[in-house]
Design a protein around this motif. Sequence first.
Motif: not given
Length: 253
Positions: A186-204
């Motif tokens: 949320l601190f790093s990619i909050m604006s793009t997290y819901s767009k299945f950002e690769p970083e978000g997927i890796l963290a999930n």
Amino acid sequence: MADSPIDNHRAAHLPWFVAVAQILGLTSVVITGVWMGHYRGGYGWDGTSLQFNVHPLCMVIGMVFLYGDAILVYRVFRNEPKRITKILHGAIHLISLIISIVGLIAVFQFHAKSKIPDMYSLHSWCGMLTFIIFIVQWVMGLTFFLFPGASVSLRSWYLSLHVFFGLALFALAIGTCLLGIKEKLLFSIMSTYSKFEPEGILANVLGLLLVAFGVVVGYILTREEWKRQPNPEEQALSMNFKNLTEGESPDSP
């Protein structure tokens, strides 16, 4: 009493579950390293965000992977002398503690240099609670089980508490990591997290791996047939120790 063929068959499955746990744990460490190293810029010790990146890596290694391995010692080395397993159990916990301290120093120094408040989030509260109880648990375990002095009845009384808090701390550590993953995203990619950002997927994926590691370790620890059974020599030594410390006669019932 000799183990039944069914128990022996089930015991043969233990190495496979331990191997799965190690794969899950090591993969979690690697993914954490890739996340902080590739997506967050790498590592450093200069008070910048690169120093912060040391924190999640150290905590996953220390409070999850090594902690999980430490509590598996009594299952993996179930046929080794108890003194050896005690020392190994305590030593792995000590390494875990040292690595975790490095991780905590990294994040507090980063906060101080960046003028970021400390200890305001649920993640930080759970993390500090886990760390404090971990230190108390380690010191109490060292006092009761590794060094002589405590009576057999006192050790038996504390053993159930030690086992309970050991498992509770492991679950709390994983839960705290999940809170930290969510907070960092949320601190790093909050604006793009819901767009299945690769970083978000890796963290999930990292979060799911940590949960899976915890589930497998918990399963191994709760299987009755995989628990370490004392050998006759250890039972004899335990009775002699009880006689010496509690003043019972060797011939007493």
